[in-house]
Design a protein around this motif. Structure first.
Motif, short mmCIF file in Angstrom:
data_model
loop_
_atom_site.label_atom_id
_atom_site.label_comp_id
_atom_site.label_asym_id
_atom_site.label_seq_id
_atom_site.Cartn_x
_atom_site.Cartn_y
_atom_site.Cartn_z
N ALA A 176 1.40 -1.03 0.01
CA ALA A 176 0.09 0.13 0.28
C ALA A 176 0.92 1.40 0.15
N TYR A 177 1.85 1.62 1.45
CA TYR A 177 2.72 2.34 0.76
C TYR A 177 3.24 2.71 -0.34
N ASP A 190 10.64 9.36 3.70
CA ASP A 190 10.75 9.82 5.11
C ASP A 190 9.24 10.04 5.85
N GLU A 191 8.24 10.31 5.15
CA GLU A 191 6.79 10.45 5.30
C GLU A 191 6.30 9.44 6.07
N TRP A 196 5.15 4.75 11.39
CA TRP A 196 5.30 3.40 12.11
C TRP A 196 5.11 3.91 13.31
N ALA A 197 4.48 2.55 14.26
CA ALA A 197 3.96 2.61 15.51
C ALA A 197 4.64 1.65 16.41
#
Length: 232
Positions: A176-177, A190-191, A196-197
């Motif tokens: 998806a990214y 970078d965005e 991410w968590a």
């Protein structure tokens, strides 16, 4: 699979790993990785459920394994179709070794979870030898990460923290990214990093002596699986 990002330079494996293209965006240089392919990990839990029928759901493997403090000296090497990285032995077959009279289904369940973790250590050590990069933290994804005990054992076996992200299906998320970057929904990697968590982290609880004794037992068990099938 375990994958180590090696940057824009291809690293040739000397210790049974696969070299692969991790990703490439547009005209940017390809980013390469070392890939450690393991034949049987989470599917070993399915084997407990479907063939051995000692659990009814995959989640029950954790509950059953928690009823014992350790593997009781039992090791399970799920080499059902041979061993993949870093051994690459098609002549190997599955084995349960170290059995004593007191061992039961709970010990087998725990040994199954440990097999996932020990196979991962095999690959991590091969990656460190090939790349010279020492593992500081293992970031995990996939269905098996829902098993908290397995993740704790993985941390214990490796001797480093294990980190699970909020979105555990990283492969689908990565696709998806990539699509979002291609269409301009996101501007750059970078965005993406800002999204991410961490959901949970496990830290090692075993002593170094416990860790090395356990791994030595695993290596002995692996030796017992070899040469069971004669390959022409």
């Amino acid at each position: 699979f375990l994958v180590l990002n090696t940057g824009t330079e291809l690293v040739r494996s000397q210790h049974g790993l696969l070299t692969t293209v991790a990703y490439q965006f547009g005209d940017s240089p390809a980013v390469y990785a070392l890939e450690g392919s393991i034949a049987v990990t989470g599917s070993a839990v399915q084997w407990l459920r479907d063939q051995m029928k000692i659990i009814k759901t995959a989640a029950e493997s954790e509950d059953l394994a928690r009823t014992v403090d350790d593997n009781g000296g039992m090791y399970f090497v799920p080499a059902f179709s041979g061993l993949f990285a870093p051994y690459w032995r098609s002549d190997a077959r599955g084995a349960i070794v170290g059995l004593a009279r007191f061992n039961d289904n709970a010990h087998l369940a725990r040994a199954t979870l440990e097999a996932i973790c020990y196979q991962s250590r095999d690959v991590v050590e091969a990656m460190e030898q090939d790349s010279g990069v020492h593992l500081d933290v293992l970031k995990v994804d996939g269905g098996v990460t829902a098993n908290d005990l397995c993740m704790q054992i993985q941390s214990d076996v490796l001797g480093v923290p294990v980190s699970r992200p909020v979105v555990a299906e990283t492969t689908a998320l990565g696709a998806a990214y990539a699509a979002g970057l291609a269409t301009g929904f996101w501007q750059n990697t970078d965005e993406l990093r800002t999204h991410w968590a961490e959901s949970k982290r496990w830290s090692p609880q075993w002593s170094e002596d416990e860790r090395e004794k356990g791994y030595a037992g695993w290596k002995m068990a692996v030796e017992r699986t070899l040469d069971w099938v004669k390959i022409p």
